[in-house]
Motif scaffolding. Structure first.
Motif, PDB file in Angstrom:
ATOM      1  N   ARG A  14       0.789  -1.230   0.000  1.00 50.69           N
ATOM      2  CA  ARG A  14       0.000   0.000   0.000  1.00 50.69           C
ATOM      3  C   ARG A  14       0.827   1.289   0.000  1.00 50.69           C
ATOM      4  N   SER A  15       2.108   1.216   0.367  1.00 50.15           N
ATOM      5  CA  SER A  15       2.971   2.405   0.387  1.00 50.15           C
ATOM      6  C   SER A  15       3.879   2.493  -0.834  1.00 50.15           C
ATOM      7  N   LEU A  16       3.834   1.499  -1.719  1.00 51.87           N
ATOM      8  CA  LEU A  16       4.714   1.466  -2.891  1.00 51.87           C
ATOM      9  C   LEU A  16       4.442   2.666  -3.797  1.00 51.87           C
ATOM     10  N   GLU A  17       5.523   3.385  -4.165  1.00 51.94           N
ATOM     11  CA  GLU A  17       5.400   4.556  -5.025  1.00 51.94           C
ATOM     12  C   GLU A  17       5.989   4.349  -6.415  1.00 51.94           C
ATOM     13  N   ILE A  18       6.974   3.456  -6.529  1.00 53.52           N
ATOM     14  CA  ILE A  18       7.646   3.212  -7.806  1.00 53.52           C
ATOM     15  C   ILE A  18       7.712   1.714  -8.056  1.00 53.52           C
ATOM     16  N   LEU A  19       7.290   1.295  -9.255  1.00 52.31           N
ATOM     17  CA  LEU A  19       7.329  -0.120  -9.620  1.00 52.31           C
ATOM     18  C   LEU A  19       7.942  -0.264 -11.006  1.00 52.31           C
ATOM     19  N   HIS A  20       9.068  -0.979 -11.068  1.00 50.62           N
ATOM     20  CA  HIS A  20       9.743  -1.267 -12.336  1.00 50.62           C
ATOM     21  C   HIS A  20       9.592  -2.752 -12.637  1.00 50.62           C
ATOM     22  N   LEU A  21       9.024  -3.047 -13.777  1.00 53.21           N
ATOM     23  CA  LEU A  21       8.877  -4.435 -14.227  1.00 53.21           C
ATOM     24  C   LEU A  21       9.518  -4.608 -15.606  1.00 53.21           C
ATOM     25  N   LYS A  38      -2.485   1.968  -4.419  1.00 52.09           N
ATOM     26  CA  LYS A  38      -3.143   3.285  -4.378  1.00 52.09           C
ATOM     27  C   LYS A  38      -2.167   4.464  -4.343  1.00 52.09           C
ATOM     28  N   LYS A  39      -0.922   4.233  -3.889  1.00 51.20           N
ATOM     29  CA  LYS A  39       0.047   5.336  -3.788  1.00 51.20           C
ATOM     30  C   LYS A  39       1.108   5.304  -4.880  1.00 51.20           C
ATOM     31  N   LEU A  40       0.961   4.400  -5.840  1.00 51.71           N
ATOM     32  CA  LEU A  40       1.948   4.274  -6.906  1.00 51.71           C
ATOM     33  C   LEU A  40       1.989   5.544  -7.748  1.00 51.71           C
ATOM     34  N   ILE A  41       3.212   6.060  -7.982  1.00 45.82           N
ATOM     35  CA  ILE A  41       3.404   7.288  -8.749  1.00 45.82           C
ATOM     36  C   ILE A  41       4.060   6.996 -10.105  1.00 45.82           C
ATOM     37  N   VAL A  42       4.982   6.033 -10.127  1.00 43.87           N
ATOM     38  CA  VAL A  42       5.708   5.689 -11.351  1.00 43.87           C
ATOM     39  C   VAL A  42       5.524   4.205 -11.648  1.00 43.87           C
ATOM     40  N   LEU A  43       5.105   3.893 -12.880  1.00 44.14           N
ATOM     41  CA  LEU A  43       4.979   2.514 -13.329  1.00 44.14           C
ATOM     42  C   LEU A  43       5.746   2.355 -14.628  1.00 44.14           C
ATOM     43  N   ASN A  44       6.716   1.458 -14.617  1.00 44.66           N
ATOM     44  CA  ASN A  44       7.523   1.192 -15.801  1.00 44.66           C
ATOM     45  C   ASN A  44       7.372  -0.279 -16.155  1.00 44.66           C
ATOM     46  N   ILE A  45       6.653  -0.556 -17.239  1.00 43.22           N
ATOM     47  CA  ILE A  45       6.446  -1.942 -17.668  1.00 43.22           C
ATOM     48  C   ILE A  45       7.013  -2.160 -19.068  1.00 43.22           C
ATOM     49  N   GLY A  46       7.977  -1.336 -19.450  1.00 40.46           N
ATOM     50  CA  GLY A  46       8.571  -1.413 -20.779  1.00 40.46           C
ATOM     51  C   GLY A  46       9.466  -2.629 -20.964  1.00 40.46           C
ATOM     52  N   VAL A  47       9.818  -2.854 -22.216  1.00 39.90           N
ATOM     53  CA  VAL A  47      10.688  -3.948 -22.645  1.00 39.90           C
ATOM     54  C   VAL A  47      10.146  -5.298 -22.166  1.00 39.90           C
ATOM     55  N   ASN A  48       8.881  -5.523 -22.447  1.00 38.62           N
ATOM     56  CA  ASN A  48       8.195  -6.788 -22.218  1.00 38.62           C
ATOM     57  C   ASN A  48       7.407  -7.090 -23.496  1.00 38.62           C
ATOM     58  N   PRO A  49       7.153  -8.344 -23.801  1.00 37.32           N
ATOM     59  CA  PRO A  49       6.377  -8.671 -25.013  1.00 37.32           C
ATOM     60  C   PRO A  49       4.867  -8.540 -24.806  1.00 37.32           C
ATOM     61  N   ILE A  50       4.430  -7.427 -24.209  1.00 44.43           N
ATOM     62  CA  ILE A  50       3.016  -7.178 -23.927  1.00 44.43           C
ATOM     63  C   ILE A  50       2.252  -7.140 -25.247  1.00 44.43           C
ATOM     64  N   ASN A  56      -9.503  -2.201 -18.381  1.00 38.83           N
ATOM     65  CA  ASN A  56      -9.510  -2.000 -16.926  1.00 38.83           C
ATOM     66  C   ASN A  56      -8.200  -2.315 -16.217  1.00 38.83           C
ATOM     67  N   ILE A  57      -7.135  -2.483 -16.941  1.00 38.55           N
ATOM     68  CA  ILE A  57      -5.847  -2.836 -16.332  1.00 38.55           C
ATOM     69  C   ILE A  57      -5.383  -1.779 -15.326  1.00 38.55           C
ATOM     70  N   PHE A  58      -5.569  -0.506 -15.639  1.00 44.85           N
ATOM     71  CA  PHE A  58      -5.043   0.582 -14.820  1.00 44.85           C
ATOM     72  C   PHE A  58      -6.082   1.204 -13.892  1.00 44.85           C
ATOM     73  N   LYS A  59      -7.241   0.614 -13.753  1.00 42.56           N
ATOM     74  CA  LYS A  59      -8.346   1.256 -13.028  1.00 42.56           C
ATOM     75  C   LYS A  59      -8.028   1.578 -11.571  1.00 42.56           C
ATOM     76  N   GLU A  60      -7.111   0.864 -10.951  1.00 44.09           N
ATOM     77  CA  GLU A  60      -6.733   1.093  -9.546  1.00 44.09           C
ATOM     78  C   GLU A  60      -5.646   2.146  -9.389  1.00 44.09           C
ATOM     79  N   LEU A  61      -5.028   2.549 -10.481  1.00 45.58           N
ATOM     80  CA  LEU A  61      -3.817   3.374 -10.416  1.00 45.58           C
ATOM     81  C   LEU A  61      -4.105   4.866 -10.547  1.00 45.58           C
ATOM     82  N   THR A  62      -4.949   5.374  -9.698  1.00 46.47           N
ATOM     83  CA  THR A  62      -5.382   6.770  -9.791  1.00 46.47           C
ATOM     84  C   THR A  62      -4.305   7.777  -9.387  1.00 46.47           C
ATOM     85  N   SER A  63      -3.215   7.327  -8.752  1.00 49.78           N
ATOM     86  CA  SER A  63      -2.139   8.239  -8.332  1.00 49.78           C
ATOM     87  C   SER A  63      -0.940   8.230  -9.270  1.00 49.78           C
TER      88      SER A  63
END
Length: 195
Positions: A14-21, A38-50, A56-63
């Motif tokens: 719940r306190s995570l602000e930065i997530l690199h995947l 809920k407190k995530l500020i930076v999301l990096n999901i690059g360089v994956n074969p998405i 609705n993938i990002f619906k929880e990421l309002t911050s």
């Protein structure tokens, strides 16, 4: 190398602000992947074969303020692809193999300031592609394959200051193509096929 993230994996962070995947083998995110962040500020999901971005993938990421999905492998952005990202100010979607952007794909991104779509394969900008991005100042679409820009593609981008459409295949510009871009300061159309 991560291939799969089970639903709810990050639920208690719940306190995570930065997530690199980055640099993994993730092909899919479910609409439960980012639940609880809920407190995530930076999301990096690059360089994956998405392969795609579900509605609705990002619906929880309002911050989240910064989203980076560079170097993935999806072909199309559908209407409302980024629902939930209400605080997003910067989005990097470079080198996705992206060919099509549906109208209103970015509609809910009213705080987005910078959008980069460089190094893709987008061929056409349809009417209302960028509707709803009321604060967008910088739009980068260099090194795509844009041949056609529909007359209302840039409708609603009243705050846009920089537009880079260099290194595309644009042949013709209509007299109303840039009509809504009243505060534009820099326009790059170099290396196109304009006659």
């Amino acid at each position: 190398e991560i291939r799969e993230i089970e639903s709810g994996t990050f639920r208690n962070l719940r306190s995570l602000e930065i997530l690199h995947l980055t640099n993994n083998l993730i092909e899919h995110f479910s609409n439960q992947t980012f639940i609880g962040l809920k407190k995530l500020i930076v999301l990096n999901i690059g360089v994956n074969p998405i392969k795609n971005i579900g509605v609705n993938i990002f619906k929880e990421l309002t911050s989240v303020q910064t989203l980076n999905i560079n170097s993935a492998n999806f072909i199309k952005l559908v209407t409302h692809s980024f629902l939930g990202l209400d605080s997003l100010t910067s989005m990097i979607l470079n080198t996705l193999n992206l060919r099509q952007i549906e109208a209103r794909a970015f509609e809910n991104l009213s705080k987005l300031y910078i959008l980069s779509l460089d190094y893709n394969k987008v061929e056409r900008l349809v009417n209302e592609t960028f509707v709803g991005m009321n604060q967008l100042c910088y739009l980068f679409m260099s090194l795509n394959k844009v041949t056609e820009i529909e007359e209302n593609a840039f409708k609603g981008l009243a705050t846009l200051q920089t537009l880079d459409l260099s290194n595309n295949k644009i042949r013709k510009l209509r007299n109303i193509t840039f009509a809504d871009l009243t505060v534009l300061k820099e326009l790059n159309l170099s290396h196109n096929y304009i006659k």
